[in-house]
Design a protein around this motif. Structure first.
Motif, PDB file in Angstrom:
ATOM      1  N   GLY A  23     -10.843 -37.082  51.522  1.00  0.00           N
ATOM      2  CA  GLY A  23     -10.593 -35.802  50.863  1.00  0.00           C
ATOM      3  C   GLY A  23     -11.250 -35.626  49.511  1.00  0.00           C
ATOM      4  O   GLY A  23     -10.754 -34.873  48.683  1.00  0.00           O
ATOM      5  N   ALA A  24     -12.372 -36.307  49.290  1.00  0.00           N
ATOM      6  CA  ALA A  24     -13.046 -36.204  47.987  1.00  0.00           C
ATOM      7  C   ALA A  24     -13.566 -34.790  47.733  1.00  0.00           C
ATOM      8  O   ALA A  24     -13.658 -34.367  46.581  1.00  0.00           O
ATOM      9  N   GLU A  25     -13.872 -34.066  48.811  1.00  0.00           N
ATOM     10  CA  GLU A  25     -14.381 -32.699  48.616  1.00  0.00           C
ATOM     11  C   GLU A  25     -13.329 -31.785  47.972  1.00  0.00           C
ATOM     12  O   GLU A  25     -13.670 -30.817  47.290  1.00  0.00           O
ATOM     13  N   ILE A  26     -12.073 -32.093  48.171  1.00  0.00           N
ATOM     14  CA  ILE A  26     -11.015 -31.292  47.537  1.00  0.00           C
ATOM     15  C   ILE A  26     -11.047 -31.466  46.024  1.00  0.00           C
ATOM     16  O   ILE A  26     -10.732 -30.543  45.280  1.00  0.00           O
ATOM     17  N   LEU A  27     -11.451 -32.636  45.568  1.00  0.00           N
ATOM     18  CA  LEU A  27     -11.507 -32.875  44.122  1.00  0.00           C
ATOM     19  C   LEU A  27     -12.547 -31.995  43.437  1.00  0.00           C
ATOM     20  O   LEU A  27     -12.466 -31.750  42.241  1.00  0.00           O
ATOM     21  N   PHE A  28     -13.525 -31.493  44.175  1.00  0.00           N
ATOM     22  CA  PHE A  28     -14.509 -30.589  43.589  1.00  0.00           C
ATOM     23  C   PHE A  28     -13.908 -29.222  43.286  1.00  0.00           C
ATOM     24  O   PHE A  28     -14.467 -28.457  42.512  1.00  0.00           O
ATOM     25  N   ALA A  29     -12.778 -28.924  43.890  1.00  0.00           N
ATOM     26  CA  ALA A  29     -12.119 -27.638  43.642  1.00  0.00           C
ATOM     27  C   ALA A  29     -11.577 -27.557  42.213  1.00  0.00           C
ATOM     28  O   ALA A  29     -11.547 -26.483  41.622  1.00  0.00           O
ATOM     29  N   VAL A  30     -11.159 -28.673  41.653  1.00  0.00           N
ATOM     30  CA  VAL A  30     -10.574 -28.674  40.304  1.00  0.00           C
ATOM     31  C   VAL A  30     -11.565 -28.150  39.270  1.00  0.00           C
ATOM     32  O   VAL A  30     -11.253 -27.217  38.533  1.00  0.00           O
ATOM     33  N   PRO A  31     -12.787 -28.713  39.179  1.00  0.00           N
ATOM     34  CA  PRO A  31     -13.720 -28.169  38.181  1.00  0.00           C
ATOM     35  C   PRO A  31     -14.102 -26.722  38.446  1.00  0.00           C
ATOM     36  O   PRO A  31     -14.303 -25.943  37.506  1.00  0.00           O
ATOM     37  N   LEU A  32     -14.186 -26.339  39.717  1.00  0.00           N
ATOM     38  CA  LEU A  32     -14.532 -24.950  40.028  1.00  0.00           C
ATOM     39  C   LEU A  32     -13.440 -23.985  39.577  1.00  0.00           C
ATOM     40  O   LEU A  32     -13.730 -22.921  39.020  1.00  0.00           O
ATOM     41  N   ILE A  33     -12.206 -24.358  39.806  1.00  0.00           N
ATOM     42  CA  ILE A  33     -11.091 -23.519  39.372  1.00  0.00           C
ATOM     43  C   ILE A  33     -11.050 -23.440  37.851  1.00  0.00           C
ATOM     44  O   ILE A  33     -10.869 -22.369  37.277  1.00  0.00           O
ATOM     45  N   MET A  34     -11.249 -24.572  37.184  1.00  0.00           N
ATOM     46  CA  MET A  34     -11.243 -24.576  35.722  1.00  0.00           C
ATOM     47  C   MET A  34     -12.413 -23.764  35.156  1.00  0.00           C
ATOM     48  O   MET A  34     -12.255 -23.074  34.156  1.00  0.00           O
ATOM     49  N   LEU A  35     -13.577 -23.834  35.794  1.00  0.00           N
ATOM     50  CA  LEU A  35     -14.727 -23.042  35.357  1.00  0.00           C
ATOM     51  C   LEU A  35     -14.445 -21.549  35.513  1.00  0.00           C
ATOM     52  O   LEU A  35     -14.737 -20.764  34.608  1.00  0.00           O
ATOM     53  N   ALA A  36     -13.859 -21.156  36.642  1.00  0.00           N
ATOM     54  CA  ALA A  36     -13.518 -19.743  36.850  1.00  0.00           C
ATOM     55  C   ALA A  36     -12.527 -19.272  35.797  1.00  0.00           C
ATOM     56  O   ALA A  36     -12.681 -18.169  35.233  1.00  0.00           O
ATOM     57  N   PHE A  37     -11.530 -20.091  35.487  1.00  0.00           N
ATOM     58  CA  PHE A  37     -10.543 -19.752  34.459  1.00  0.00           C
ATOM     59  C   PHE A  37     -11.223 -19.610  33.101  1.00  0.00           C
ATOM     60  O   PHE A  37     -10.958 -18.664  32.354  1.00  0.00           O
ATOM     61  N   ALA A  38     -12.121 -20.539  32.762  1.00  0.00           N
ATOM     62  CA  ALA A  38     -12.824 -20.488  31.475  1.00  0.00           C
ATOM     63  C   ALA A  38     -13.702 -19.245  31.378  1.00  0.00           C
ATOM     64  O   ALA A  38     -13.799 -18.626  30.308  1.00  0.00           O
ATOM     65  N   LEU A  39     -14.334 -18.854  32.481  1.00  0.00           N
ATOM     66  CA  LEU A  39     -15.163 -17.647  32.471  1.00  0.00           C
ATOM     67  C   LEU A  39     -14.328 -16.395  32.236  1.00  0.00           C
ATOM     68  O   LEU A  39     -14.719 -15.514  31.469  1.00  0.00           O
ATOM     69  N   VAL A  40     -13.187 -16.316  32.881  1.00  0.00           N
ATOM     70  CA  VAL A  40     -12.303 -15.149  32.708  1.00  0.00           C
ATOM     71  C   VAL A  40     -11.793 -15.073  31.274  1.00  0.00           C
ATOM     72  O   VAL A  40     -11.822 -14.016  30.642  1.00  0.00           O
ATOM     73  N   VAL A  41     -11.343 -16.196  30.733  1.00  0.00           N
ATOM     74  CA  VAL A  41     -10.837 -16.226  29.353  1.00  0.00           C
ATOM     75  C   VAL A  41     -11.963 -15.927  28.372  1.00  0.00           C
ATOM     76  O   VAL A  41     -11.793 -15.162  27.426  1.00  0.00           O
ATOM     77  N   GLY A  42     -13.136 -16.498  28.599  1.00  0.00           N
ATOM     78  CA  GLY A  42     -14.287 -16.246  27.732  1.00  0.00           C
ATOM     79  C   GLY A  42     -14.695 -14.780  27.747  1.00  0.00           C
ATOM     80  O   GLY A  42     -14.993 -14.197  26.699  1.00  0.00           O
ATOM     81  N   LEU A  43     -14.706 -14.168  28.921  1.00  0.00           N
ATOM     82  CA  LEU A  43     -15.037 -12.747  29.024  1.00  0.00           C
ATOM     83  C   LEU A  43     -14.026 -11.905  28.258  1.00  0.00           C
ATOM     84  O   LEU A  43     -14.396 -10.980  27.531  1.00  0.00           O
ATOM     85  N   GLN A  44     -12.754 -12.225  28.402  1.00  0.00           N
ATOM     86  CA  GLN A  44     -11.708 -11.473  27.705  1.00  0.00           C
ATOM     87  C   GLN A  44     -11.868 -11.585  26.193  1.00  0.00           C
ATOM     88  O   GLN A  44     -11.758 -10.598  25.467  1.00  0.00           O
ATOM     89  N   LEU A  45     -12.141 -12.790  25.698  1.00  0.00           N
ATOM     90  CA  LEU A  45     -12.346 -12.975  24.256  1.00  0.00           C
ATOM     91  C   LEU A  45     -13.579 -12.226  23.771  1.00  0.00           C
ATOM     92  O   LEU A  45     -13.572 -11.638  22.693  1.00  0.00           O
ATOM     93  N   TRP A  46     -14.642 -12.233  24.557  1.00  0.00           N
ATOM     94  CA  TRP A  46     -15.846 -11.491  24.189  1.00  0.00           C
ATOM     95  C   TRP A  46     -15.562  -9.988  24.144  1.00  0.00           C
ATOM     96  O   TRP A  46     -16.009  -9.293  23.230  1.00  0.00           O
ATOM     97  N   LEU A  47     -14.825  -9.478  25.120  1.00  0.00           N
ATOM     98  CA  LEU A  47     -14.499  -8.051  25.143  1.00  0.00           C
ATOM     99  C   LEU A  47     -13.688  -7.644  23.921  1.00  0.00           C
ATOM    100  O   LEU A  47     -13.897  -6.572  23.352  1.00  0.00           O
ATOM    101  N   ILE A  48     -12.759  -8.502  23.511  1.00  0.00           N
ATOM    102  CA  ILE A  48     -11.911  -8.190  22.358  1.00  0.00           C
ATOM    103  C   ILE A  48     -12.721  -8.198  21.073  1.00  0.00           C
ATOM    104  O   ILE A  48     -12.556  -7.346  20.206  1.00  0.00           O
ATOM    105  N   SER A  49     -13.637  -9.160  20.939  1.00  0.00           N
ATOM    106  CA  SER A  49     -14.325  -9.338  19.661  1.00  0.00           C
ATOM    107  C   SER A  49     -15.621  -8.560  19.529  1.00  0.00           C
ATOM    108  O   SER A  49     -16.192  -8.499  18.442  1.00  0.00           O
ATOM    109  N   SER A  50     -16.120  -7.948  20.584  1.00  0.00           N
ATOM    110  CA  SER A  50     -17.392  -7.233  20.501  1.00  0.00           C
ATOM    111  C   SER A  50     -17.174  -5.738  20.318  1.00  0.00           C
ATOM    112  O   SER A  50     -16.091  -5.226  20.525  1.00  0.00           O
ATOM    113  N   GLY A  51     -18.217  -5.064  19.905  1.00  0.00           N
ATOM    114  CA  GLY A  51     -18.189  -3.613  19.899  1.00  0.00           C
ATOM    115  C   GLY A  51     -17.832  -2.960  18.586  1.00  0.00           C
ATOM    116  O   GLY A  51     -17.592  -1.774  18.542  1.00  0.00           O
ATOM    117  N   GLY A  52     -17.785  -3.683  17.522  1.00  0.00           N
ATOM    118  CA  GLY A  52     -17.586  -3.062  16.219  1.00  0.00           C
ATOM    119  C   GLY A  52     -16.136  -2.918  15.827  1.00  0.00           C
ATOM    120  O   GLY A  52     -15.249  -3.517  16.419  1.00  0.00           O
TER     121      GLY A  52
END
Length: 156
Positions: A23-52
């Motif tokens: 089941g080593a392939e399941i362990l690859f899901a952890v970094p993918l899920i964390m990357l997706a979470f980081a992208l969503v949080v990063g996008l939200q922070l960028w939206l809040i801080s951009s635009g003047g």
């Protein structure tokens, strides 16, 4: 939040350990899920801080940002404002401005209508500005609002 991250990491590890095939392939899901979470949080922070600037208060009224992504704002004279109040969303404290006319900001475009619609559902108004991630303290912002509004609208 720590519990959620722990569960996200522990579930695939538990499945991998109990799997007969390794089941080593399941362990690859952890970094993918964390990357997706980081992208969503990063996008939200960028939206809040951009635009003047988000909020500008003066003796005649205020400018308040209407969209999280662009520097689009609306001018509201004090006489057009019904109420100003604060709400909390997670760690963020928001200054909410409710216009007397519910049609205020209605002609700002389809994407703005979508953004303000979501804000309306969460905060009771489409016009919000952060007070704890601003260039002034919450106390200074509220003092300026009280001073400049001079009793022409309700401030809670």
């Amino acid at each position: 939040m720590t519990l959620l991250i722990g569960l996200v990491m522990a579930c695939p590890m538990g499945l991998a350990a109990s799997s007969e095939n390794g089941g080593a392939e399941i362990l690859f899901a952890v970094p993918l899920i964390m990357l997706a979470f980081a992208l969503v949080v990063g996008l939200q922070l960028w939206l809040i801080s951009s635009g003047g600037p988000v909020l500008a208060v003066g003796p005649a009224g205020l400018w308040i940002k209407t969209r999280p992504t662009r520097g689009q704002a609306i001018w509201l004279p004090w006489e057009a404002i019904d109420q100003i109040y604060r709400r909390r969303w997670g760690l963020e404290k928001m200054l909410c401005v409710r216009a007397r006319d519910p049609r205020a900001g209605g002609d700002l475009g389809a994407f703005t209508a979508l953004d303000t619609g979501m804000s309306q559902a969460l905060f009771g108004t489409g016009f919000t500005a952060t007070v704890n991630f601003a260039d002034r303290s919450e106390k200074e912002i509220m003092e300026a609002v009280l001073r400049h509004s001079a009793g022409r609208c309700r401030v809670a």
